[in-house]
Design an enzyme around this catalytic site. Structure first.
Site, PDB file in Angstrom:
ATOM      1  N   HIS A  17       1.076  -1.255   0.029  1.00 45.25           N
ATOM      2  CA  HIS A  17      -0.032  -0.008  -0.058  1.00 45.25           C
ATOM      3  C   HIS A  17       0.770   1.270  -0.117  1.00 45.25           C
ATOM      4  CE1 HIS A  17      -3.062  -2.556   2.381  1.00 45.25           C
ATOM      5  NE2 HIS A  17      -3.635  -2.494   1.028  1.00 45.25           N
ATOM      6  N   LYS A  41     -17.291  -6.193   7.576  1.00 44.65           N
ATOM      7  CA  LYS A  41     -16.137  -6.769   7.116  1.00 44.65           C
ATOM      8  C   LYS A  41     -15.494  -7.303   8.710  1.00 44.65           C
ATOM      9  CE  LYS A  41     -13.738  -6.370   3.008  1.00 44.65           C
ATOM     10  NZ  LYS A  41     -12.476  -5.781   2.315  1.00 44.65           N
ATOM     11  N   ARG A  90      -2.302  -6.226  -8.237  1.00 41.12           N
ATOM     12  CA  ARG A  90      -1.168  -7.209  -8.182  1.00 41.12           C
ATOM     13  C   ARG A  90      -1.065  -8.370  -9.022  1.00 41.12           C
ATOM     14  NH1 ARG A  90      -3.426  -7.882  -2.181  1.00 41.12           N
ATOM     15  NH2 ARG A  90      -5.211  -7.143  -3.510  1.00 41.12           N
ATOM     16  N   SER A 128      -3.057  -7.381   3.081  1.00 39.44           N
ATOM     17  CA  SER A 128      -3.549  -7.576   4.448  1.00 39.44           C
ATOM     18  C   SER A 128      -3.791  -8.661   5.034  1.00 39.44           C
ATOM     19  CB  SER A 128      -4.585  -6.530   4.592  1.00 39.44           C
ATOM     20  OG  SER A 128      -4.212  -5.053   4.321  1.00 39.44           O
TER      21      SER A 128
HETATM   22  P1  ADP Z   1      -9.858  -3.971  -0.438  1.00 37.74           P
HETATM   23  O1  ADP Z   1     -10.330  -3.803   0.728  1.00 37.74           O
HETATM   24  O2  ADP Z   1     -10.612  -3.316  -1.328  1.00 37.74           O
HETATM   25  O3  ADP Z   1      -9.364  -5.420  -0.813  1.00 37.74           O
HETATM   26  P2  ADP Z   1      -7.246  -3.313   0.235  1.00 37.74           P
HETATM   27  O4  ADP Z   1      -7.229  -2.363   1.541  1.00 37.74           O
HETATM   28  O5  ADP Z   1      -6.630  -4.733   0.488  1.00 37.74           O
HETATM   29  O6  ADP Z   1      -8.257  -3.101  -0.331  1.00 37.74           O
HETATM   30  O7  ADP Z   1      -6.196  -2.546  -0.876  1.00 37.74           O
HETATM   31  C1  ADP Z   1      -6.491  -1.136  -1.138  1.00 37.74           C
HETATM   32  C2  ADP Z   1      -5.825  -1.337  -2.441  1.00 37.74           C
HETATM   33  O8  ADP Z   1      -4.571  -1.302  -2.590  1.00 37.74           O
HETATM   34  C3  ADP Z   1      -6.187  -1.966  -3.704  1.00 37.74           C
HETATM   35  O9  ADP Z   1      -6.293  -1.365  -4.789  1.00 37.74           O
HETATM   36  C4  ADP Z   1      -5.342  -3.191  -3.703  1.00 37.74           C
HETATM   37  O10 ADP Z   1      -5.360  -3.656  -5.305  1.00 37.74           O
HETATM   38  C5  ADP Z   1      -4.104  -2.335  -3.441  1.00 37.74           C
HETATM   39  N1  ADP Z   1      -2.990  -3.180  -2.997  1.00 37.74           N
HETATM   40  C6  ADP Z   1      -3.098  -4.218  -1.831  1.00 37.74           C
HETATM   41  N2  ADP Z   1      -2.136  -4.852  -1.702  1.00 37.74           N
HETATM   42  C7  ADP Z   1      -1.213  -4.303  -2.425  1.00 37.74           C
HETATM   43  C8  ADP Z   1       0.250  -4.746  -2.757  1.00 37.74           C
HETATM   44  N3  ADP Z   1       0.975  -5.560  -2.145  1.00 37.74           N
HETATM   45  N4  ADP Z   1       0.799  -3.881  -3.999  1.00 37.74           N
HETATM   46  C9  ADP Z   1      -0.034  -2.982  -4.601  1.00 37.74           C
HETATM   47  N5  ADP Z   1      -1.264  -2.735  -4.122  1.00 37.74           N
HETATM   48  C10 ADP Z   1      -1.703  -3.300  -3.418  1.00 37.74           C
END
Ligand code: ADP
Length: 171
Positions: A17, A41, A90, A128
């Site tokens: 992130h 969630k 990703r 996450s």
């Molecule tokens: P959600 O709850 O919608 O799945 P996340 O909080 O997991 O979203 O992630 C928010 C954004 O960050 C999304 O666009 C996701 O694709 C991106 N993201 C999550 N992990 C990574 C990573 N390791 N590298 C790049 N982008 C990421």
């Protein structure tokens, strides 16, 4: 002035992130990280905790601010006067869902564009949920999350397993 929103759950914020935040903050004038307040969630961290962690790890970026939001992303983007949404991609598995969401958002608000940043290869595997899973069993998450965050994630699981506690170290 070009403002973008970067929405997500960030439960917790990972190095993946942070990489997307740093890179998109170089592209736009102002980036608003939007922390989704989604009661259905059942997150590990409260929305206040997630906002505070993000503020801490982005404090070196003057054009980034962090806010929580509920409801529709298009409405949050409108409140922020943003016409760009940033998302990270990703793998191909992210693509179908992201495409559907971005097209839906454009139907609801035609001026709203989504830009996708491809993840740095170093973080392509990272999510996450993986962080939460490793932490739950007392694993080392220092390669996954900013230093200041690791302790707080592990702290959520203290006493919950028999792998990371002091009892185990005596075995
Ligand atoms: P959600 O709850 O919608 O799945 P996340 O909080 O997991 O979203 O992630 C928010 C954004 O960050 C999304 O666009 C996701 O694709 C991106 N993201 C999550 N992990 C990574 C990573 N390791 N590298 C790049 N982008 C990421």
């Amino acid at each position: 002035m070009k403002t973008a929103v970067y929405p997500g759950s960030f439960d917790p914020v990972t190095l993946g992130h942070l990489d997307i935040i740093e890179r998109s903050a170089r592209i736009v004038d102002e980036l608003v990280v939007g922390v989704l307040n989604n009661s259905s969630k059942n997150p590990l961290f409260s929305v206040e905790e997630r906002v505070n962690m993000l503020k801490e790890v982005t404090s070196h970026l003057p054009n980034v601010r962090v806010e929580s939001f509920g409801g529709l992303l298009v409405d949050f983007a409108a409140r922020c006067h943003a016409d760009v949404v940033v998302r990270g991609l990703r793998a191909i598995t992210d693509f179908e869902y992201e495409l559907q969401i971005s097209q839906t958002n454009r139907i609801m608000r035609p001026g709203l564009d989504t830009i996708f940043l491809t993840t740095d290869l170093e973080y392509a595997y990272l999510s996450s949920s993986i962080v939460r899973e490793v932490a739950q069993y007392g694993g080392d998450i220092s390669a996954f999350v900013p230093e200041a965050i690791a302790e707080r994630v592990l702290g959520k699981f203290v006493g919950e397993n028999s792998f990371g506690g002091p009892e185990h170290e005596q075995d």
